[in-house]
Design a protein around this motif. Structure first.
Motif, mmCIF file in Angstrom:
data_model
loop_
_atom_site.group_PDB
_atom_site.id
_atom_site.type_symbol
_atom_site.label_atom_id
_atom_site.label_comp_id
_atom_site.label_asym_id
_atom_site.label_seq_id
_atom_site.Cartn_x
_atom_site.Cartn_y
_atom_site.Cartn_z
ATOM 1 N N MET A 1 -30.468 -5.810 26.888
ATOM 2 C CA MET A 1 -30.762 -6.872 25.934
ATOM 3 C C MET A 1 -31.587 -7.983 26.579
ATOM 4 O O MET A 1 -32.604 -8.413 26.042
ATOM 5 N N PHE A 2 -31.137 -8.472 27.748
ATOM 6 C CA PHE A 2 -31.858 -9.559 28.405
ATOM 7 C C PHE A 2 -33.249 -9.107 28.855
ATOM 8 O O PHE A 2 -34.173 -9.913 28.926
ATOM 9 N N GLN A 3 -33.388 -7.810 29.162
ATOM 10 C CA GLN A 3 -34.702 -7.306 29.558
ATOM 11 C C GLN A 3 -35.683 -7.374 28.385
ATOM 12 O O GLN A 3 -36.844 -7.747 28.557
ATOM 13 N N ILE A 4 -35.202 -7.025 27.192
ATOM 14 C CA ILE A 4 -36.059 -7.101 26.005
ATOM 15 C C ILE A 4 -36.417 -8.549 25.706
ATOM 16 O O ILE A 4 -37.578 -8.869 25.401
ATOM 17 N N ILE A 5 -35.436 -9.439 25.804
ATOM 18 C CA ILE A 5 -35.708 -10.865 25.584
ATOM 19 C C ILE A 5 -36.731 -11.362 26.605
ATOM 20 O O ILE A 5 -37.654 -12.121 26.270
ATOM 21 N N GLY A 6 -36.591 -10.926 27.852
ATOM 22 C CA GLY A 6 -37.523 -11.356 28.886
ATOM 23 C C GLY A 6 -38.941 -10.883 28.620
ATOM 24 O O GLY A 6 -39.910 -11.639 28.833
ATOM 25 N N ILE A 7 -39.087 -9.641 28.148
ATOM 26 C CA ILE A 7 -40.423 -9.110 27.861
ATOM 27 C C ILE A 7 -41.058 -9.878 26.701
ATOM 28 O O ILE A 7 -42.255 -10.224 26.734
ATOM 29 N N VAL A 8 -40.260 -10.166 25.665
ATOM 30 C CA VAL A 8 -40.789 -10.941 24.535
ATOM 31 C C VAL A 8 -41.229 -12.333 25.003
ATOM 32 O O VAL A 8 -42.303 -12.835 24.620
ATOM 33 N N MET A 9 -40.410 -12.978 25.836
ATOM 34 C CA MET A 9 -40.774 -14.295 26.368
ATOM 35 C C MET A 9 -42.021 -14.216 27.239
ATOM 36 O O MET A 9 -42.883 -15.115 27.206
ATOM 37 N N LEU A 10 -42.129 -13.136 28.026
ATOM 38 C CA LEU A 10 -43.281 -12.958 28.902
ATOM 39 C C LEU A 10 -44.573 -12.978 28.100
ATOM 40 O O LEU A 10 -45.499 -13.748 28.404
ATOM 41 N N PHE A 11 -44.650 -12.141 27.079
ATOM 42 C CA PHE A 11 -45.863 -12.081 26.268
ATOM 43 C C PHE A 11 -46.056 -13.370 25.475
ATOM 44 O O PHE A 11 -47.183 -13.865 25.328
ATOM 45 N N GLY A 12 -44.948 -13.925 24.963
ATOM 46 C CA GLY A 12 -45.057 -15.150 24.173
ATOM 47 C C GLY A 12 -45.558 -16.331 24.986
ATOM 48 O O GLY A 12 -46.441 -17.083 24.537
ATOM 49 N N MET A 13 -45.005 -16.508 26.179
ATOM 50 C CA MET A 13 -45.392 -17.646 26.999
ATOM 51 C C MET A 13 -46.826 -17.513 27.530
ATOM 52 O O MET A 13 -47.604 -18.476 27.513
ATOM 53 N N VAL A 14 -47.181 -16.326 28.001
ATOM 54 C CA VAL A 14 -48.512 -16.144 28.595
ATOM 55 C C VAL A 14 -49.612 -16.253 27.543
ATOM 56 O O VAL A 14 -50.536 -17.067 27.647
ATOM 57 N N ALA A 68 -30.596 -0.156 29.846
ATOM 58 C CA ALA A 68 -29.201 0.129 29.491
ATOM 59 C C ALA A 68 -28.207 -0.463 30.485
ATOM 60 O O ALA A 68 -27.072 -0.762 30.134
ATOM 61 N N GLY A 69 -28.623 -0.616 31.758
ATOM 62 C CA GLY A 69 -27.729 -1.141 32.775
ATOM 63 C C GLY A 69 -26.968 -0.032 33.490
ATOM 64 O O GLY A 69 -27.153 1.157 33.198
ATOM 65 N N PRO A 70 -26.120 -0.381 34.443
ATOM 66 C CA PRO A 70 -25.368 0.620 35.209
ATOM 67 C C PRO A 70 -24.503 1.488 34.305
ATOM 68 O O PRO A 70 -23.962 1.011 33.300
ATOM 69 N N LYS A 71 -24.381 2.758 34.657
ATOM 70 C CA LYS A 71 -23.607 3.668 33.797
ATOM 71 C C LYS A 71 -22.114 3.511 33.988
ATOM 72 O O LYS A 71 -21.334 3.893 33.114
ATOM 73 N N TRP A 72 -21.686 2.960 35.129
ATOM 74 C CA TRP A 72 -20.256 2.839 35.384
ATOM 75 C C TRP A 72 -19.737 1.508 34.867
ATOM 76 O O TRP A 72 -20.224 0.448 35.241
#
Length: 289
Positions: A1-14, A68-72
């Motif tokens: 989830m945070f990775q998707i938010i980060g990618i959206v912020m990346l494109f939005g900010m730049v 997805a993060g760690p499987k364990w």
């Protein structure tokens, strides 16, 4: 989830800052397909050249793992400790003979079958069974067993770290490939040096898009994904380190509960069960069915 938010912020900010500053997207959008073909296409080609087929497959799967993060999860760590508790308790209270049927055919074992998620990890099962098998063959020197287990863990971790290293290598190459694309754009521009300034300006701007894209993808996208994947690989390695800790503690003559408690200390803090939680989970673990 945070990775998707980060990618959206990346494109939005730049790109947002570029547009707010008066920039126009038409130059970028016009040259984008050609620059991406030169930069990303070359990066993928270099990736294929420098990696084996298992590493390529692992990297593609690792991209999903980065999101997805760690499987364990916490329950998996509790199940692992419960599995090791049952095995070491059986070995200590009922002897080697009672344990052999479980480690020779774990798929048919009444102990292993209680933990289907762990059963899906072939390395974890082989790691447990091979180590216990060494113990049943009278290799009871804790230092020798620990050295043998450490070598297996190092090999497995080295292989698991292949995908993030491959992604990082791609990220390191992208800025240079961006310069390659920009140089090609400059060569094209120099071939049209007789054009009016407004045409030359657009061509030079298009060439610089290559440099921008190379740096942008390297430090904003691929590099962070590689770092995230490496962090996941390191965290998942703790799962196998727990196996080593518990079995070595057992070889030192500790009771099964003590060995499990030593292993609990190796669990990452975000997934570590409390002592009381682990006690409750172990109380429901049968020693041998």
């Amino acid at each position: 989830m945070f990775q998707i938010i980060g990618i959206v912020m990346l494109f939005g900010m730049v790109f947002g800052s570029y547009l707010l500053h008066g920039g126009k997207m038409d130059v970028i959008m016009y040259t984008l397909p050609y620059e991406m073909m030169a930069i990303l296409g070359a990066a993928v080609a270099a990736f294929l050249i420098s990696n084996s087929l298992p590493n390529i497959k692992g990297t593609l799967g690792g991209l999903g793992k980065a999101f997805a993060g760690p499987k364990w999860k916490k329950t998996d760590y509790k199940d692992l400790l419960s599995l090791l508790f049952a095995l070491t308790k059986t070995m200590k209270s009922k002897g080697v003979i009672a344990l052999e049927s479980h480690i020779e055919k774990p798929a048919e074992s009444t102990i292993f079958q209680k933990y289907p998620r762990i059963m899906k990890d072939h390395f974890a099962i082989d790691f447990i069974c091979d180590t216990l098998r060494m113990m049943t063959m009278n290799l009871e020197d804790p230092h020798q067993v620990e050295d043998a287990m450490e070598k297996q863990l190092e090999k497995h971790h080295h292989e698991a770290a292949g995908p993030p290293h491959a992604l990082q290598a791609m990220a390191d190459a992208l800025p240079a490939l961006g310069i390659v694309a920009a140089v090609l754009g400059v060569i094209k521009t120099m071939g049209s040096i007789t054009e009016p300034p407004e045409v030359l300006g657009g061509m030079i701007g298009g060439a610089l898009v290559g440099t921008f894209l190379g740096v942008f993808m390297a430090y904003g996208l691929i590099g962070p994904l590689a770092a995230r994947l490496q962090a996941i690989v390191d965290e998942e390695a703790a799962f196998y380190k727990i196996i080593q800790s518990v079995l070595i503690a057992h070889l030192h003559g500790n009771a099964a509960q003590i060995s499990v408690e030593i292993g609990r200390g190796d669990i990452p803090s975000t997934a570590q069960p409390s002592f009381a939680e682990m006690e409750e989970h172990l109380s429901a673990t049968p020693v041998d069915a």
